[in-house]
Design an enzyme around this catalytic site. Structure first.
Site, PDB file in Angstrom:
ATOM      1  N   ASP A   4      -0.932 -56.023  15.130  1.00  0.00           N
ATOM      2  CA  ASP A   4       0.431 -55.400  15.533  1.00  0.00           C
ATOM      3  C   ASP A   4       1.028 -54.692  14.126  1.00  0.00           C
ATOM      4  OD1 ASP A   4       2.485 -55.480  17.288  1.00  0.00           O
ATOM      5  OD2 ASP A   4       3.461 -57.539  16.976  1.00  0.00           O
ATOM      6  N   ASP A  51      17.441 -63.913  11.862  1.00  0.00           N
ATOM      7  CA  ASP A  51      17.854 -62.644  11.294  1.00  0.00           C
ATOM      8  C   ASP A  51      19.007 -62.464  10.690  1.00  0.00           C
ATOM      9  OD1 ASP A  51      15.323 -61.989  12.272  1.00  0.00           O
ATOM     10  OD2 ASP A  51      16.155 -60.851  14.167  1.00  0.00           O
ATOM     11  N   HIS A  63      16.977 -62.107  16.450  1.00  0.00           N
ATOM     12  CA  HIS A  63      16.793 -63.461  16.487  1.00  0.00           C
ATOM     13  C   HIS A  63      17.929 -64.156  15.451  1.00  0.00           C
ATOM     14  CE1 HIS A  63      12.847 -61.376  16.161  1.00  0.00           C
ATOM     15  NE2 HIS A  63      12.224 -62.309  16.907  1.00  0.00           N
TER      16      HIS A  63
HETATM   17  C1  XLS Z   1       6.445 -60.093  17.603  1.00  0.00           C
HETATM   18  C2  XLS Z   1       7.448 -59.721  18.604  1.00  0.00           C
HETATM   19  C3  XLS Z   1       8.872 -60.309  18.307  1.00  0.00           C
HETATM   20  C4  XLS Z   1       9.760 -60.260  19.588  1.00  0.00           C
HETATM   21  C5  XLS Z   1      10.884 -60.849  19.619  1.00  0.00           C
HETATM   22  O1  XLS Z   1       5.397 -59.645  17.621  1.00  0.00           O
HETATM   23  O2  XLS Z   1       7.270 -58.276  18.941  1.00  0.00           O
HETATM   24  O3  XLS Z   1       9.472 -59.377  17.434  1.00  0.00           O
HETATM   25  O4  XLS Z   1      10.129 -58.948  19.814  1.00  0.00           O
HETATM   26  O5  XLS Z   1      10.778 -62.109  19.065  1.00  0.00           O
HETATM   27 CA    CA Z   2       5.033 -56.385  17.772  1.00  0.00          CA
END
Ligand code: XLS
Ligand code: CA
Ligand code: CA
Length: 440
Positions: free
Chosen positions: A304, A101, A98
């Site tokens: 997640d 990052d 990103h």
């Molecule tokens: C978040 C997402 C993110 C995407 C990219 O849950 O996985 O990391 O892959 O923005």
């Molecule tokens: Ca994720």
């Protein structure tokens, strides 16, 4: 400076006890006309591996990193050095990031873009020196407090404009670094409650956002594949890009289905109440399988967790879908995964990736063998045999009618259904996994 004090990780075969070796991933070994490296197209996620500190909602970061005590720009520069060394040692060709990052956000958009320019130049130099490639980049339009109501679905037009400016910059970076794909994950594109949400306006605005992104990409000659990454919830209680089928309906409604494919994350699939394989299959059947965020959720947790993939059953079925798709190229397998908070040492970054790479490599070996044997194809052909001839064939070809089917039904004396023997299929898959010949 050296960040990872090990030699380049080598393939030593399944009998090796060396934790710094691959047991199943042999990058140059060919399966069919592709090497394992070409089949798997592994990628490192900048955010989890080089930017995150392993904090969780109840505790501070535990990660111990060599760049911890540097200032923000110093950290960003050290991370560039570190990720390229990391990819070299692990034999990984791709990475993803990103915007936020790789470089710190400044006080203004201009300042943020200037920081990005400095780091992107460094990255470009490293890419040229090493031949490493960018699988995809994306824009973080969700962390900063300005995105409290979302970005391209925000209730505030100023935020929408700011989000567009950030994506514009990310597309320029994609063009400059030759990013093979460009990802849109919905971030905060969703809602907490319908009591105060104009869902139609928000989705119309989102579609216009995508159209403007595509037209800017065309304007600057950026040709990477656009990808939407579905997720059903988190951070909002309802994310608009819930799953692949919901995303597909959205794309079709707004005439965007020729522009996008999907980046499918395993953990997002399970959050949506699907299996990882379901999402891959839906996308493959519709010509929409673009790329994969390789991770796994915890079976006991409903959020997640972004764990490194270690479940061979899952990776086998995922690699089956990917092989049947003819691979992922220009997509790949991006480890959107983080070490557990208790795995906080810098060497854990290597060990977690070795675990994920080997689990996908083993899955590839098993799936490849199953396809050679027509394992699933034989099961499916037998199960649907009645559709390959007679009235079944007419149904498939759309050349019959209700009247004709009624006439046919009147002439049936006894219907015979076959047992699926599903448990046998599952034990046969176990046999494939346990008996896979690694060549060692
Ligand atoms: C978040 C997402 C993110 C995407 C990219 O849950 O996985 O990391 O892959 O923005
Ligand atoms: Ca994720
Ligand atoms: Ca992801």
């Amino acid at each position: 400076m050296t960040y990872f004090n090990v030699d380049k990780i080598k393939y030593e075969g399944s009998k090796s006890n060396n934790i710094y070796s691959f047991k199943y991933y042999n990058p140059e070994e060919k399966l069919g006309d592709k090497t394992m490296a070409e089949h798997l197209r592994f990628s490192v996620a900048y955010w989890h591996t080089f930017t995150a500190d392993l904090s969780d909602p109840f505790g501070v970061g535990t990660a111990e990193r060599d760049w911890d005590n540097l200032d923000e720009m110093g950290k960003s520069k050290a991370r560039v050095e570190a990720i390229f060394e990391f990819m070299e040692k692990l034999n990984i060709e791709y990475f993803c990031f990103h915007d936020v990052d790789i470089a710190p956000e400044g006080k203004t958009l201009k300042e943020s873009n200037e920081n990005l320019d400095i780091i992107v130049d460094l990255i470009q130099e490293k890419m040229q020196q090493t031949g490493k490639k960018l699988l995809w980049n994306t824009t973080n339009n969700f962390t900063h407090e300005r995105f409290v109501h979302g970005a391209a679905t925000s209730s505030n037009a100023e935020v929408y404009a700011y989000a567009a400016a950030k994506v514009k910059k990310s597309l320029e970076i994609a063009k400059k670094l030759g990013s093979e794909n460009f990802v849109f994950w919905g971030g905060r594109e969703g809602y907490e409650s319908l009591l105060n949400t104009d869902m139609k306006l928000e989705l119309d605005n989102l579609a216009n956002f995508f159209k403007m992104a595509k037209s800017y990409a065309e304007e600057i000659g950026y040709e990477g594949q656009f990808l939407i990454e579905p997720k059903p919830k988190e951070p909002t209680s309802h994310q608009y890009d819930t799953d692949v089928a919901t995303g597909h309906a959205f794309l079709q409604k707004y005439g965007l289905d020729n522009i996008f494919k999907f980046n499918i994350e395993a953990n997002h699939a399970t959050l949506a109440g699907h299996t990882f394989q379901h999402e891959l299959r839906y996308a493959r059947d519709n010509g929409l399988l673009g790329s994969v965020d390789a991770n796994q959720g915890h079976p006991l947790l409903g959020w997640d967790t972004d764990e490194f993939p270690t479940d061979v059953y899952d990776t086998t079925l995922a690699m089956y879908e990917i092989l049947k798709n003819g691979g992922l190229n220009p997509g790949g397998l991006n480890f959107d995964a983080k070490p557990r908070r208790t795995s906080f040492k810098q060497e854990d970054l290597l060990l977690t990736h070795i675990a994920g790479m080997d689990t996908f490599a083993l899955g590839l070996r098993v799936a490849y063998k199953m396809i050679e044997d027509n394992f699933f194809e034989n099961i499916i052909n037998k199960k649907y045999q009645t559709f390959s001839e007679g009235i079944g064939k007419q149904i498939v070809e759309g050349t019959t009618s209700f009247k004709e089917l009624e006439e046919y039904a009147h002439n049936i004396t006894k219907i015979e259904n076959e047992s699926d023997h599903l448990e046998v299929i599952k034990t046969q898959i176990n046999q494939y996994i346990l008996n896979i010949n690694n060549g060692d």
